[in-house]
Scaffold this active site. Structure first.
Site, PDB file in Angstrom:
ATOM      1  N   GLY A  24     -30.615  78.217 -56.361  1.00  0.00           N
ATOM      2  CA  GLY A  24     -30.999  76.566 -55.077  1.00  0.00           C
ATOM      3  C   GLY A  24     -32.456  77.034 -54.904  1.00  0.00           C
ATOM      4  N   GLY A  74     -25.734  78.914 -57.367  1.00  0.00           N
ATOM      5  CA  GLY A  74     -26.375  80.293 -56.556  1.00  0.00           C
ATOM      6  C   GLY A  74     -28.408  80.221 -57.325  1.00  0.00           C
ATOM      7  N   CYS A 108     -30.929  78.317 -50.934  1.00  0.00           N
ATOM      8  CA  CYS A 108     -29.761  78.709 -51.309  1.00  0.00           C
ATOM      9  C   CYS A 108     -29.323  80.740 -51.021  1.00  0.00           C
ATOM     10  CB  CYS A 108     -29.146  79.072 -52.784  1.00  0.00           C
ATOM     11  SG  CYS A 108     -27.535  78.940 -53.575  1.00  0.00           S
TER      12      CYS A 108
HETATM   13  P1  5GP Z   1     -33.609  72.975 -55.223  1.00  0.00           P
HETATM   14  O1  5GP Z   1     -33.914  72.090 -55.854  1.00  0.00           O
HETATM   15  O2  5GP Z   1     -33.501  72.946 -54.437  1.00  0.00           O
HETATM   16  O3  5GP Z   1     -33.873  74.730 -56.629  1.00  0.00           O
HETATM   17  O4  5GP Z   1     -31.483  73.350 -55.461  1.00  0.00           O
HETATM   18  C1  5GP Z   1     -31.326  72.135 -54.991  1.00  0.00           C
HETATM   19  C2  5GP Z   1     -29.272  72.331 -54.678  1.00  0.00           C
HETATM   20  O5  5GP Z   1     -29.234  73.351 -54.070  1.00  0.00           O
HETATM   21  C3  5GP Z   1     -28.325  71.596 -54.108  1.00  0.00           C
HETATM   22  O6  5GP Z   1     -28.050  70.228 -55.130  1.00  0.00           O
HETATM   23  C4  5GP Z   1     -27.167  72.102 -54.497  1.00  0.00           C
HETATM   24  O7  5GP Z   1     -26.389  71.937 -55.014  1.00  0.00           O
HETATM   25  C5  5GP Z   1     -27.793  73.725 -53.441  1.00  0.00           C
HETATM   26  N1  5GP Z   1     -27.941  74.022 -52.260  1.00  0.00           N
HETATM   27  C6  5GP Z   1     -28.187  73.003 -51.145  1.00  0.00           C
HETATM   28  N2  5GP Z   1     -28.204  73.902 -49.959  1.00  0.00           N
HETATM   29  C7  5GP Z   1     -27.876  74.624 -50.182  1.00  0.00           C
HETATM   30  C8  5GP Z   1     -26.640  75.507 -48.962  1.00  0.00           C
HETATM   31  O8  5GP Z   1     -26.865  75.934 -47.967  1.00  0.00           O
HETATM   32  N3  5GP Z   1     -26.351  77.240 -50.170  1.00  0.00           N
HETATM   33  C9  5GP Z   1     -26.422  76.372 -51.394  1.00  0.00           C
HETATM   34  N4  5GP Z   1     -25.434  78.132 -51.935  1.00  0.00           N
HETATM   35  N5  5GP Z   1     -26.474  76.103 -51.810  1.00  0.00           N
HETATM   36  C10 5GP Z   1     -27.291  74.879 -51.625  1.00  0.00           C
END
Ligand code: 5GP
Length: 346
Positions: free
Chosen positions: A182, A180, A185
């Protein structure tokens, strides 16, 4: 129903306290790490930051660009077999490019075929599901470990110590932590499920290290300071999506908005991704990701210098000569205010 009263922390709830240091310059800091993985027995040396296996960020181009700086990339799972074979065949042995897969039979069979063609050029795999708490995920991991004893396996995602231990005992060398947090996300919003990321990292790292395993903090880093906090909290690796998005090496249509160049970035469970790869959102599920338009940011190399510079500088503030020492030298202080944003948020 039960309520856990103990406060859990996110990156924005803390700062790292500075400590007396003998370091004179951040150039003296070594931000690479060496590991020997618990199950595969492989040795690792590099800067333990991994581009996320999102189809916008986990690209061949990103892997090549980050590889020049000893950073890793988890490729997204939507490349075709032929493309993957060509890419891996051209890599040096024991690279830190992760082959990613889900846990369907097709995912597994595709992996076996590619692996057979490229042999040891695939040294690391990332088994990635949104919910790492299911029995089918654990069964898949055990089977993969049994059939590929020498491959380094990163598996997740989970956010609690007991499930981290379980996955390590089942064959994971690295447990991926984060539900959660991300940038694109929407799981917390859609389901109410999640765990503040810094506490998840601290607790899972503790559990993993007790068994000789490692963790990768996945999601929620929005600035170099967040990486310093994740490493300070015990993360062995950090996975980045949003911070590496919007660059030349990313896949994502470039759009124009008010004369400015923009790049599309979206979650892998967003409607955009499901339309693209799964023929739409199945009618029993909701999308758990969103799409955003980011300012185009040029080559990833510039951003990388900024990220690595920030982590190096954090090490000098606490007197850590090596990244390995950062967590031992970290004291978090809980804060009510982080930044002075009188002139905006950048
Ligand atoms: P960020 O670095 O952008 O904060 O987080 C990246 C991570 O977000 C990814 O490695 C993956 O674990 C998560 N993530 C990517 N796409 C999605 C999505 O559509 N839904 C959710 N719940 N998590 C995502």
């Amino acid at each position: 129903m039960r309520i856990e009263e103990e406060l859990k922390l996110d990156f924005q709830d803390v700062l790292i306290r500075p400590k007396r240091s003998t370091l004179t310059s951040r150039s003296e800091v070594d931000i690479s790490r060496d590991f020997v993985f618990r199950h595969s027995g492989q040795s690792y040396h590099g800067v333990p930051i991994i581009a996320a296996n999102m189809d916008t960020v986990g690209t061949f181009e990103m892997a090549r660009a980050l590889g020049n700086f000893q950073l890793a990339t988890a490729l997204h799972k939507h490349y075709e077999e032929r493309e993957l074979i060509e890419f891996f065949q051209a890599l040096p042995e024991a690279s830190t490019v992760f082959y990613s897969m889900g846990i369907t039979r097709e995912d597994y069979e595709k992996f076996c075929r590619v692996k057979q063609q490229v042999g040891n050029k695939i040294a690391c795999v990332c088994v990635d599901v949104a919910n790492g708490y299911t029995k089918s995920f654990v069964d898949f991991l055990q089977r993969l470990r049994e059939n590929y004893p020498q491959i380094t396996i990163m598996a997740g995602n989970v956010v609690t110590g007991e499930m981290t231990e379980e996955l390590i005992l089942d064959g994971a060398d690295i447990v991926k932590v984060g539900i959660g947090p991300g940038s694109v996300c929407t799981t917390r919003k859609m389901t109410g499920i999640g765990y503040p990321q810094l506490s998840a990292v601290i607790e899972c790292a503790d559990a993993a290290h007790g068994l000789g395993g490692l963790i990768c903090a996945d999601g929620g880093c929005t600035s170099p300071g967040d990486l310093a906090k994740a490493f300070g909290g015990g993360a062995d690796f950090i996975m980045l999506g949003g911070m590496l998005a919007g660059h030349d090496e990313c896949m994502g249509e470039v759009a124009e908005q008010d004369g400015a160049r923009k790049v599309r970035f979206y979650g892998m469970s967003s409607r955009t991704a499901m339309d693209k790869h799964a023929g739409g959102v199945a009618n029993y599920r909701a999308s758990e990701g969103k799409e955003v338009l980011l300012d185009y940011r040029g080559p990833v190399e510039n951003t990388l210098q900024e990220i690595l510079g920030g982590v190096r500088s954090a090490c000098t503030y606490v007197g850590a000569h090596k990244l390995r020492e950062l967590s031992k030298r970290t004291t978090f202080i809980r804060v009510a205010r982080q930044l002075n944003e009188v002139f905006g948020q950048s």
